[in-house]
Design an enzyme around this catalytic site. Structure first.
Site, PDB file in Angstrom:
ATOM      1  N   GLY D 147       0.823  -1.304   0.143  1.00  0.00           N
ATOM      2  CA  GLY D 147      -0.030   0.024   0.082  1.00  0.00           C
ATOM      3  C   GLY D 147       0.745   1.182   0.027  1.00  0.00           C
ATOM      4  O   GLY D 147       2.032   1.089   0.353  1.00  0.00           O
ATOM      5  N   CYS D 148       0.246   2.325  -0.326  1.00  0.00           N
ATOM      6  CA  CYS D 148       1.096   3.628  -0.579  1.00  0.00           C
ATOM      7  C   CYS D 148       1.394   3.987   0.832  1.00  0.00           C
ATOM      8  O   CYS D 148       2.791   4.564   0.933  1.00  0.00           O
ATOM      9  CB  CYS D 148       0.363   4.562  -1.275  1.00  0.00           C
ATOM     10  SG  CYS D 148      -1.460   4.888  -0.646  1.00  0.00           S
ATOM     11  N   PHE D 149       0.605   4.045   1.785  1.00  0.00           N
ATOM     12  CA  PHE D 149       0.794   4.398   3.191  1.00  0.00           C
ATOM     13  C   PHE D 149       2.120   3.627   3.775  1.00  0.00           C
ATOM     14  O   PHE D 149       3.032   4.144   4.423  1.00  0.00           O
ATOM     15  CB  PHE D 149      -0.193   4.571   4.253  1.00  0.00           C
ATOM     16  CG  PHE D 149      -0.962   5.542   3.523  1.00  0.00           C
ATOM     17  CD1 PHE D 149      -0.883   6.979   3.876  1.00  0.00           C
ATOM     18  CD2 PHE D 149      -2.453   5.319   3.325  1.00  0.00           C
ATOM     19  CE1 PHE D 149      -1.646   8.183   3.488  1.00  0.00           C
ATOM     20  CE2 PHE D 149      -3.398   6.531   3.102  1.00  0.00           C
ATOM     21  CZ  PHE D 149      -2.924   7.947   3.316  1.00  0.00           C
ATOM     22  N   PRO D 150       1.790   2.297   3.529  1.00  0.00           N
ATOM     23  CA  PRO D 150       2.985   1.392   4.217  1.00  0.00           C
ATOM     24  C   PRO D 150       4.261   1.846   3.496  1.00  0.00           C
ATOM     25  O   PRO D 150       5.428   1.893   4.285  1.00  0.00           O
ATOM     26  CB  PRO D 150       2.590  -0.078   3.909  1.00  0.00           C
ATOM     27  CG  PRO D 150       0.972   0.200   4.000  1.00  0.00           C
ATOM     28  CD  PRO D 150       0.778   1.660   3.279  1.00  0.00           C
ATOM     29  N   VAL D 151       4.514   1.997   2.108  1.00  0.00           N
ATOM     30  CA  VAL D 151       5.842   2.375   1.659  1.00  0.00           C
ATOM     31  C   VAL D 151       6.429   3.480   2.275  1.00  0.00           C
ATOM     32  O   VAL D 151       7.549   3.276   2.840  1.00  0.00           O
ATOM     33  CB  VAL D 151       5.645   2.434   0.173  1.00  0.00           C
ATOM     34  CG1 VAL D 151       6.907   2.798  -0.446  1.00  0.00           C
ATOM     35  CG2 VAL D 151       5.192   1.194  -0.470  1.00  0.00           C
TER      36      VAL D 151
END
Lengths: 327, 327, 327, 327
Positions: D147-151
């Site tokens: 996911g974008c936030f996890p990256v």
């Protein structure tokens, strides 16, 4: 009978709105509104969103009288000097600068890099958050209007102040908070489609938050591509069990029941309900696994974060209804 | 064997992108990239969107060689001086400034308020729109890179040039067109949620348009709350019957069939297809009742409006494919 | 004694502000404020920028009384039906929709694609620009509130109406003008960093402008990446000699001397002085070489372009001061 | 010999960029690019910023071959079904959806509200962060694109993973992260001049972060008025003494020395250097008094947060240079 309010430094974002609020106020009348570079222009000419035709003039302390009020929107250090002169003449002052917010002069001087010219006035000044010091504000000679970041973050955590173990304030502000001077930082091409953390763990508003909340505060501000509005998301570990969402809401409702400008929301607020007002909206959510709560606060950085807050303080000082001229 | 391109004035918006385009170009190699205040910093440090680590240096004309190319991104008047020195050394130059765009020196001097130091070079310079002067650009010593507004508006009307009776150019530009210097005009709080007409009927790009189109041009630019992109909506009365929409489209398609960077659209384009590119998109609609057509042109003001256009010109001058390094 | 104003369609951008203006008005009191999908919610909940706690209800014509006022913010065609029912009950109506703006029913039906249910009411309705029809508005049963684009562009050219030979209106509007329904057109990612011409030479507001100005109007609207604000740059050839800048200014000043919401500026205005108000600012410049003048008009598209304008009309209809509740 | 990459769901923001990256890639060639509502249109028509004229088609699993690659940009649950079918045919897949990120199916089903159709494939899938799993990605049949936030947040804290006691992620994202479907949430008038916390402590990316970092994560995302870009400010208490700023920088430099797309900055980065790229920038600051560090990470949410990341994974799976086609 109306009371006169002088606005020193009325060409900046906060000063201009403050002058406009005073101008439209049922009780107050506008004394001198001052500027240096812009002296001779009308306020409307300098700040077209405010329909005030009065002319900006060079500051003249001699034109103030005992019993008048003044709001000082100067840079720090310059403000302290002027506040002293005004108080000596019997003028009661709201200092919108940072010069009277930190009674611990060692802290003030470390963060602001200057020696304070009138330590006795710092000791006397009242920190101007009506949600904390309403009664002391009423009789103060000097009210230290709080910083914009502290307003939002203190309101977001204040109801649990006695249980805080620490606090993290992750705040986001509109560009007007950076002031009117054109710099590379506020160039449209730099700000648009961007978000910038700045002065992380090193911003001057951190000691002000720590002083009000009684704990260490890790504070990281971020610059947003908007003009007006400020949001603080505040993470705090607390002693004792973490209340449920409903309990938290009740604690917040109770704490602010008597404070007309603070609305407690069920869920984290965006900025739409507070922009161009003196309103604050707060909410809190529990993170039981982390032993913490997350508090949210939104304000207009120029409104409840500066000019509106100043008028709220002036209302108290002049024994007027707290919301007069602000709704 | 590669050709060297020096970029003078590489810290500004146009110069930085130009340097980055040259740096990534298959044929060209980057010579000196110059700056004054920012000398000693890397380009990436000054303009983080361009991944170029080369260091900006103070300009050194003596470090150029005959056969080199140069792009000059200086303010007008300063550019003319440098261009002359470079040409004298055998360097072929794209002048991104306005100094070689107006062969009628009387017009130049009236609009730019300075006397041109090298009139003979103005006479020699080729106006750098490949859609007009492709062949002359190939052999030019000096190419006058066109202004951003002229590029969009000339392309929007060029296919009907011979029938124009007059022209109105209502253009809208992103803030990057105003340059990197922080001023009150480009303060985020001034630009956001706003639109400002400026220099209405008095902008220096009007004579450039008039020169290329052969008619009087009423030109009103407007500042948009965006960073990059430029749109021109152009209203022109024409002689003879007004073509139908289909006929207009065919005329435009035909005019630009051989020009790789101009795409003719069925309906007025927005900016999405041209931002951060050297592409232009145009369209035209008939207004038979008004005896006129409405031409639309969009470009990236820093791309086809400045840096990309300059590389397109350099490609022609160096006998390279016109699109090399630009797609 | 106060007058009741019902707002039909109060959940949209214009209706919500209209309800808020009525709510805060010294003379008017708010009757029913209606919505369909949002019935049961408070206005503040639907439109957080307006501090109005009254609940939205489903429309109930039967709950209106003769002598009441109503503002109808419905889509066209739906509005005509409701307006007829209200007038039949003795309610005086400001129709914020387009349904009563075009007395030439053939033009109306061609542009709006529907047959009008009550032609006799269209014939009776007064076009609601106080700067043209102030006295007729006072006694009207139906006032056709003008479109947002016509307000700005008509005001920009009105002082020279008798000398116009043609008109070009190049207008730019904020996204709120497109309404509250989420569509691909108003998706943030589509609008930001963009400018889009749309419905060029085909927008329904063109016949409204032509009707008021008496000449053919070539009209091209553009969508701006802002929420609120509308600017029209208007190019018009005129008969007779083109006045000087000073003469133009005097003509405009004279025309609007008696109109409190129109301010004539020396130079083309930006949007800052009109946003969130009922104010309009206009300016005009001569283009003698082109035989034309360029008129500029800015308004808040939801203010003077819709809700504020409606309240101004209601003030006239109720024989109240024209500016009451609007400053 | 090139490898074929099919892109399922190529009309959305991530899928469109992914298709464009594959199209321009030196090694990969574009197989089918699929869409439902937009089938029959070209990619360029649907996403004008990408100059790809290939036509979108309805998905046809039967047109894939063993040895092909596929990227699946479907909503969760729909993706799992398709991924299974592709793997069964011998196609190696990057799943851009969330369907293969959470090996703990109980966690997946609690957060996504569906039962997973192919539990054995979840068990087999490799979490697609090359900075954690580079070697396992090379040989994977299914890579779960993060996911974008996890990256952004994992990269901001990863170098101290073994010492983390807890983590707070305060993230801010551009609107493109919310997808292309028009909703009230992404209406321009709602987003502009605003900041909205949403799904505070309840976002589906939190368990993904917790899984990678090994501690409880309090995660609050905020919607920014920008199109592209994502910033995470991450506050984490750590075991042992808090390193100095220099020590932290060295730890981060060391951790990412071998990872081409992660740059360690001295101070918290803004978004300018990463937008429209696959780059990430991180920084870390010590808060010794709080016993914590503050990590910062910025990425382009569609680039390193989705499409670029997917191509980086495809490069590894196809045994190509990790940066190929991404710079």
């Amino acid at each position: 009978m109306s009371s006169t309010v002088h606005v020193f430094g009325a060409a900046g974002f906060a000063g201009a709105q403050l002058a406009a609020l005073v101008d439209a106020h049922p009780h107050f009348s506008l004394g001198q509104i001052t500027a240096r570079a812009d002296a001779g222009r009308s306020l409307r000419d300098v700040a077209p969103e405010y329909p005030v035709d009065q002319e900006l003039v060079r500051p003249d302390v001699g034109a103030t009288s005992a019993g008048d009020f003044a709001a000082v929107c100067y840079p720090h250090a310059e403000a302290a000097q002027l506040v002293g002169e005004l108080v000596d003449r019997g003028v009661r002052v709201v200092d919108v600068s940072a010069d009277h917010r930190l009674p611990d002069l060692e802290v003030y001087e470390r963060h602001y890099g200057v020696e304070h010219p009138r330590p006795e006035l710092v000791a006397e000044a009242v920190y101007g958050m009506p949600e904390i010091n309403r009664d002391r504000i009423r009789s103060a000679r000097i009210v230290a209007n709080p910083g914009c970041f502290p307003v939002a973050s203190i309101l977001a955590l204040l109801p649990l102040k006695d249980r805080l173990l620490d606090a993290i304030v992750d705040a986001k502000t509109g560009v007007s908070g950076a002031g009117k001077t054109p710099t590379a930082t506020v160039h449209f091409s730099q700000v648009v489609e961007n978000l910038s953390p700045y002065k992380a763990l090193a911003h001057r508003h951190a000691p002000e938050m720590a002083q009000a909340l009684g704990v260490h505060v890790a504070f990281v501000p971020h610059l947003l591509p908007i003009d007006r509005g400020l949001e603080a998301t505040c993470y705090a570990r607390i002693s004792g069990p973490v209340p449920s969402a409903q309990e938290l809401h009740a604690i917040y409702e109770d704490r602010y029941a008597d404070h007309p400008f603070v609305t407690v929301r069920e869920s984290p607020p965006d900025m739409r309900g507070v922009q161009r007002t003196n309103e604050a909206q707060v909410a809190a959510l529990p993170d039981p696994e982390g032993g913490r709560i997350v508090g949210f606060g939104v304000i207009d950085n120029i409104g409840k974060g500066a000019a509106g807050q100043a008028v709220q303080n002036l209302n108290l000082m002049a024994d007027r209804p707290e919301t007069e001229g602000l709704r």
